[in-house]
Design an enzyme around this catalytic site. Structure first.
Site, PDB file in Angstrom:
ATOM      1  N   GLU A  38      -8.749   0.890  -2.535  1.00 16.21           N
ATOM      2  CA  GLU A  38      -7.576   0.774  -1.673  1.00 16.21           C
ATOM      3  C   GLU A  38      -6.324   1.133  -2.169  1.00 16.21           C
ATOM      4  O   GLU A  38      -5.897   0.586  -3.368  1.00 16.21           O
ATOM      5  CB  GLU A  38      -7.704  -0.657  -1.257  1.00 16.21           C
ATOM      6  N   THR A  82      -6.893   3.855   6.315  1.00 23.35           N
ATOM      7  CA  THR A  82      -8.348   3.710   5.850  1.00 23.35           C
ATOM      8  C   THR A  82      -9.408   4.397   6.697  1.00 23.35           C
ATOM      9  O   THR A  82     -10.483   5.190   5.860  1.00 23.35           O
ATOM     10  CB  THR A  82      -8.625   2.157   5.628  1.00 23.35           C
ATOM     11  N   HIS A 198      -3.807  -3.770  -1.554  1.00 21.43           N
ATOM     12  CA  HIS A 198      -3.078  -3.090  -0.262  1.00 21.43           C
ATOM     13  C   HIS A 198      -1.830  -3.767  -0.042  1.00 21.43           C
ATOM     14  O   HIS A 198      -1.591  -4.900  -0.647  1.00 21.43           O
ATOM     15  CB  HIS A 198      -4.030  -4.060   0.945  1.00 21.43           C
ATOM     16  N   ASP A 257      -7.958   6.045  -1.231  1.00 21.07           N
ATOM     17  CA  ASP A 257      -7.803   6.281   0.172  1.00 21.07           C
ATOM     18  C   ASP A 257      -6.531   6.766   0.616  1.00 21.07           C
ATOM     19  O   ASP A 257      -6.465   7.758   1.370  1.00 21.07           O
ATOM     20  CB  ASP A 257      -8.364   5.158   0.969  1.00 21.07           C
ATOM     21  N   HIS A 258      -5.349   6.186  -0.122  1.00 22.50           N
ATOM     22  CA  HIS A 258      -4.080   6.865   0.462  1.00 22.50           C
ATOM     23  C   HIS A 258      -3.122   6.276  -0.313  1.00 22.50           C
ATOM     24  O   HIS A 258      -3.332   5.509  -1.013  1.00 22.50           O
ATOM     25  CB  HIS A 258      -3.932   6.585   1.999  1.00 22.50           C
TER      26      HIS A 258
HETATM   27  C1  GP9 Z   1      -9.045  -3.420   6.059  1.00 21.24           C
HETATM   28  C2  GP9 Z   1      -8.851  -2.493   5.263  1.00 21.24           C
HETATM   29  C3  GP9 Z   1      -7.385  -2.143   5.350  1.00 21.24           C
HETATM   30  O1  GP9 Z   1     -10.340  -3.575   6.184  1.00 21.24           O
HETATM   31  O2  GP9 Z   1      -9.777  -1.308   4.969  1.00 21.24           O
HETATM   32  O3  GP9 Z   1      -7.035  -0.913   6.089  1.00 21.24           O
HETATM   33  P1  GP9 Z   1      -5.587   0.028   5.790  1.00 21.24           P
HETATM   34  O4  GP9 Z   1      -4.824  -0.605   6.331  1.00 21.24           O
HETATM   35  O5  GP9 Z   1      -5.823   0.538   4.571  1.00 21.24           O
HETATM   36  O6  GP9 Z   1      -5.735   1.220   6.814  1.00 21.24           O
HETATM   37 MN    MN Z   2      -6.413   1.783   3.031  1.00 21.68          MN
END
Ligand code: GP9
Ligand code: MN
Length: 430
Positions: A38, A82, A198, A257-258
């Site tokens: 993440e 995500t 996150h 992911d980003h």
């Molecule tokens: C929650 C997680 C967050 O299940 O995958 O997603 P994001 O906010 O990073 O798009």
């Molecule tokens: Mn994410």
């Protein structure tokens, strides 16, 4: 309709690249674990804050002689964050210009996703995530992608202390995912989606082992702490991975992911990185995320090929030795040595080894030098307009595939279409 599909297949057939025999099938038949990191950015790799290494475990994996690691690999997500990353990684289709493709189309469309492709090769497939199953419409989308299992929040211990933000804390999530991985019939394809690193990076103090950075920007300053927590969780997981012998026959791929730090925090980014300036060009370069593919016996290297999340699946299928000459995928095998190296961003930005487009302006990627429109040579003009066209074309064709559900008309040879009604993700004995 079907003729929409023809323009897509024609475009893709013109852009297929041959597999590289040096890598093709190098991980054939192995289990696959996909590790979703993440908000993990490439700059964290080998990064030191005030002389201290932040992510020792991921650094070691990045440099491992059995790892193929990419240092010019970019996230390409849009508003779906995500979910866009998941869409690209497992389908080689882009997220949409707005909204989340998983949310808008995941439950209805036909897909030729990685889990379904691997099922045809006798793989059992599972996604594991310590959060609510319906977030990003995963519970519905995963059926269309052909996931045999979706292990989500209700499968894990419900102790309130174990949760923070979007789900189970990474160390607990990974530790408690191990029994599920051990039970999966082999060969398997499993994805682990972490959450602790996150935004807003304000984790429980008792779980943190390094101090905050001191840029003075509260959301930026927790980032190295939660990245460290994620890194330690990866380290603990890797201990099991090796000790259990799972590493003998399993490929494991890590990707960020980003971004974690958005361009709303430019002054803090400057301080964190110790840079004099950080502008639009730099922000595009800052979108790099790690891609580390570890598998025993792989000829490891740091690969400088430019690519992004859209390219992961073709790259993986190459390593698995799975024929990829007919799939409807917008990415290219990054190990082929012949990929186009045009990294499209959802906002129209792009990066190639030579040029970067950032907020409508062009730069030289190597130096960051701005190319003003009056100074462009004729060759540059032509190259830049070709690149802009290439980016717009691939994005809009991919959008067409999703928005018009074109895969329902597509017959991928040796592929059995997914029957959503076969899948149910409720907890056993619940
Ligand atoms: C929650 C997680 C967050 O299940 O995958 O997603 P994001 O906010 O990073 O798009
Ligand atoms: Mn994410």
């Amino acid at each position: 309709n079907v003729s929409d599909l023809t323009s897509v297949t024609q475009y893709l057939d013109q852009h297929r690249v041959p597999a590289n025999p040096e890598y093709f099938g190098k991980a054939k038949g192995k289990n696959v674990i996909i590790f979703h990191l993440e908000s993990f950015q490439q700059f964290l790799i080998d990064f030191k804050y005030k002389g201290k290494v932040v992510t020792p475990n991921l650094n070691a994996l990045y440099h491992n002689p059995n790892s193929i690691s990419f240092d010019n690999f970019f996230n390409q997500v849009g508003e779906g964050k995500t979910s866009d990353a998941e869409m690209m990684l497992e389908n080689s289709l882009f997220g949409l210009p707005s909204g989340s493709a998983m949310q808008l189309y995941g439950g209805e469309n036909t897909f030729n996703a990685a889990p379904a492709i691997l099922s045809q090769h006798n793989y059992t497939t599972a996604s594991l995530h310590g959060g609510n199953s319906s977030f990003w419409n995963r519970d519905s989308t995963y059926k269309s992608w052909g996931y045999d299992m979706f292990v989500s929040k209700s499968f894990y211990p419900q102790n309130k202390d174990y949760y923070h933000g979007y789900g189970l804390k990474d160390k607990i999530f990974l530790k408690d995912s191990i029994p599920y991985l051990e039970e999966l019939p082999q060969p398997f394809y499993a994805k682990l989606i972490t959450v602790s690193n996150h935004y807003a990076f304000d984790f429980d103090k008792k779980d943190l082992t390094i101090g905050r950075s001191d840029t003075g920007d509260p959301t930026v300053d927790g980032y190295i702490q939660t990245a460290r927590y994620l890194d330690e969780a990866v380290g603990e997981f890797m201990n099991w991975f090796h000790q259990s012998g799972m590493s003998k026959n399993t490929l494991i791929a890590f990707y960020g992911d980003h971004y974690g730090i958005s361009d709303n925090h430019k002054p803090a980014i400057r301080k964190l990185l110790g840079r004099k300036s950080f502008g639009e060009f730099d922000d595009v370069q800052f979108q790099r995320v790690p891609l580390i593919i570890y598998s025993e016996g792989l000829p490891g290297k740091i690969d400088h090929t430019y690519g992004g999340e859209i390219d992961f699946l073709p790259t993986l299928l190459g390593l698995m030795g799975i024929d990829n000459t007919k799939t409807l995928q917008f990415g290219q095998d990054l190990l082929s040595g012949k990929s186009n190296q045009i990294v499209a961003q959802r906002n129209g930005n792009f990066v190639t080894p030579k040029y970067t487009k950032a907020k409508g302006k062009y730069y030289l990627t190597k130096t960051g030098e701005h190319i003003g429109s009056d100074e462009e040579t004729d060759t540059e003009k032509e190259e830049l307009s070709n690149l802009t066209n290439a980016v717009t074309t691939q994005l809009s064709l991919s959008d067409r595939v999703i928005q018009r559900d074109l895969l329902r008309f597509y017959d991928l040879p040796n592929f059995k279409k997914v029957d959503r009604s076969k899948y149910s993700y409720t907890k056993k004995n619940a």
